[in-house]
Design a protein around this motif. Structure first.
Motif, mmCIF file in Angstrom:
data_model
loop_
_atom_site.group_PDB
_atom_site.id
_atom_site.type_symbol
_atom_site.label_atom_id
_atom_site.label_comp_id
_atom_site.label_asym_id
_atom_site.label_seq_id
_atom_site.Cartn_x
_atom_site.Cartn_y
_atom_site.Cartn_z
ATOM 1 N N GLU A 92 3.937 1.936 25.637
ATOM 2 C CA GLU A 92 2.544 2.135 25.223
ATOM 3 C C GLU A 92 1.898 0.839 24.719
ATOM 4 N N LEU A 93 2.682 -0.184 24.488
ATOM 5 C CA LEU A 93 2.190 -1.435 23.909
ATOM 6 C C LEU A 93 1.540 -2.329 24.952
ATOM 7 N N PRO A 94 0.621 -3.192 24.559
ATOM 8 C CA PRO A 94 0.147 -3.443 23.198
ATOM 9 C C PRO A 94 -0.917 -2.429 22.766
ATOM 10 N N LEU A 95 -1.007 -2.259 21.449
ATOM 11 C CA LEU A 95 -2.007 -1.392 20.835
ATOM 12 C C LEU A 95 -2.872 -2.216 19.896
ATOM 13 N N GLU A 96 -3.998 -1.639 19.523
ATOM 14 C CA GLU A 96 -4.856 -2.300 18.541
ATOM 15 C C GLU A 96 -5.379 -1.262 17.562
ATOM 16 N N VAL A 97 -5.796 -1.763 16.420
ATOM 17 C CA VAL A 97 -6.328 -0.885 15.382
ATOM 18 C C VAL A 97 -7.502 -1.589 14.705
ATOM 19 N N LEU A 98 -8.533 -0.830 14.425
ATOM 20 C CA LEU A 98 -9.684 -1.278 13.635
ATOM 21 C C LEU A 98 -9.836 -0.241 12.539
ATOM 22 N N HIS A 99 -9.756 -0.678 11.290
ATOM 23 C CA HIS A 99 -9.750 0.283 10.186
ATOM 24 C C HIS A 99 -10.494 -0.307 8.993
ATOM 25 N N TYR A 100 -11.252 0.529 8.334
ATOM 26 C CA TYR A 100 -11.961 0.144 7.114
ATOM 27 C C TYR A 100 -11.216 0.745 5.929
ATOM 28 N N VAL A 101 -11.000 -0.061 4.907
ATOM 29 C CA VAL A 101 -10.307 0.419 3.713
ATOM 30 C C VAL A 101 -11.096 0.026 2.473
ATOM 31 N N GLN A 102 -10.833 0.719 1.386
ATOM 32 C CA GLN A 102 -11.413 0.372 0.102
ATOM 33 C C GLN A 102 -10.903 -1.005 -0.301
ATOM 34 N N ALA A 103 -11.800 -1.881 -0.721
ATOM 35 C CA ALA A 103 -11.420 -3.238 -1.123
ATOM 36 C C ALA A 103 -10.356 -3.187 -2.213
ATOM 37 N N GLY A 104 -9.365 -4.063 -2.084
ATOM 38 C CA GLY A 104 -8.326 -4.181 -3.098
ATOM 39 C C GLY A 104 -7.191 -3.185 -2.981
ATOM 40 N N THR A 105 -7.096 -2.473 -1.861
ATOM 41 C CA THR A 105 -6.058 -1.447 -1.750
ATOM 42 C C THR A 105 -4.847 -1.882 -0.928
ATOM 43 N N VAL A 106 -5.044 -2.357 0.294
ATOM 44 C CA VAL A 106 -3.890 -2.627 1.170
ATOM 45 C C VAL A 106 -3.929 -4.001 1.831
ATOM 46 N N GLU A 107 -4.895 -4.833 1.482
ATOM 47 C CA GLU A 107 -5.068 -6.080 2.220
ATOM 48 C C GLU A 107 -3.808 -6.953 2.221
ATOM 49 N N GLU A 108 -3.168 -7.118 1.087
ATOM 50 C CA GLU A 108 -1.986 -7.987 1.034
ATOM 51 C C GLU A 108 -0.833 -7.404 1.844
ATOM 52 N N ARG A 109 -0.638 -6.095 1.783
ATOM 53 C CA ARG A 109 0.410 -5.464 2.599
ATOM 54 C C ARG A 109 0.077 -5.581 4.083
ATOM 55 N N PHE A 110 -1.212 -5.479 4.425
ATOM 56 C CA PHE A 110 -1.647 -5.649 5.806
ATOM 57 C C PHE A 110 -1.269 -7.043 6.306
ATOM 58 N N VAL A 111 -1.559 -8.067 5.510
ATOM 59 C CA VAL A 111 -1.252 -9.447 5.912
ATOM 60 C C VAL A 111 0.252 -9.612 6.124
ATOM 61 N N ARG A 112 1.065 -9.027 5.258
ATOM 62 C CA ARG A 112 2.522 -9.123 5.420
ATOM 63 C C ARG A 112 3.001 -8.371 6.665
ATOM 64 N N ALA A 113 2.240 -7.369 7.114
ATOM 65 C CA ALA A 113 2.627 -6.582 8.293
ATOM 66 C C ALA A 113 2.233 -7.229 9.614
ATOM 67 N N VAL A 114 1.361 -8.237 9.566
ATOM 68 C CA VAL A 114 0.915 -8.898 10.796
ATOM 69 C C VAL A 114 2.111 -9.538 11.496
ATOM 70 N N GLY A 115 2.209 -9.299 12.795
ATOM 71 C CA GLY A 115 3.275 -9.894 13.593
ATOM 72 C C GLY A 115 2.739 -11.063 14.411
ATOM 73 N N LYS A 116 3.071 -11.079 15.693
ATOM 74 C CA LYS A 116 2.646 -12.163 16.594
ATOM 75 C C LYS A 116 1.266 -11.915 17.187
ATOM 76 N N GLY A 117 0.769 -10.691 17.113
ATOM 77 C CA GLY A 117 -0.548 -10.382 17.657
ATOM 78 C C GLY A 117 -1.659 -10.899 16.759
#
Length: 196
Positions: A92-117
């Protein structure tokens, strides 16, 4: 109507440094939007699982549209990422995601989850009034965006580095962009790109 003009103001091969510099610019925004824009392209099963863990409510979709062989309609990605076997998820890959979140909630975890894409974090707001700028700040256009593994705000040019952009009004405001770049000890690194 129109889009912001986004100027690249910082580039590095270090994702943490790009993130840190983007946060420095974000701190200069006079007003901040309540939501943050997160976008990512996931290329591997591991990347997909990490990103789904950070954004469990996000809707993933195909990077390249697929057609249903029976109905000839566009196919939607419908697997439950956390429950799917690797052997079912990989084709099924590659996939993409566009998501809006409340500021200050998951941004740092999101950055740590970024891979090669390619991926990005964008904060809207308004730049403070500045006598050296060509125009006053405009909440509709202003903001900061950090693009991981890419060179452009539209996530269409993969790269082996990360780029920080400042968004200004639709007419462009190079003096403001230069001043913001100088805050990072940098300069504007290229032409304005069509932003949000």
């Amino acid at each position: 109507m129109g889009n912001s003009q986004a100027y690249p103001v910082f580039r590095t091969s270090d994702a943490v440094e790009a993130w840190t510099q983007a946060l420095r610019l974000k701190a200069l925004l006079e007003d901040h939007d309540d939501e943050v824009i997160l976008m990512a392209e996931v290329l591997t099963v591991e990347d997909t699982r990490r990103m789904a863990a950070v954004l469990p409510d996000a809707e993933f979709c195909y990077v390249h549209p697929r057609m249903d062989p029976v109905t000839h309609d566009y196919a939607e990605f419908s697997l439950a990422i956390t429950a799917a076997e690797d052997s079912a998820l990989e084709p099924e890959l590659p996939l993409e995601v566009l998501h809006y979140v409340q500021a200050g909630t998951v941004e740092e975890r999101f950055v740590r989850a970024v891979g090669k894409g390619m991926a990005s974090v964008g904060w809207g707001g308004r730049w403070p009034d500045d006598a050296e700028a060509e125009r006053p700040g405009v909440a509709k256009y202003d903001g900061v965006e950090v693009v991981f593994n890419g060179d452009d705000v539209n996530l269409s040019q993969p790269a082996d580095h990360h780029t920080v952009f400042v968004h200004v009004d639709k007419w462009g405001d190079c003096p403001r962009a230069e001043k913001l770049a100088a805050h990072l000890g940098s300069t504007v690194l290229g032409d304005a790109q069509l932003g949000w």
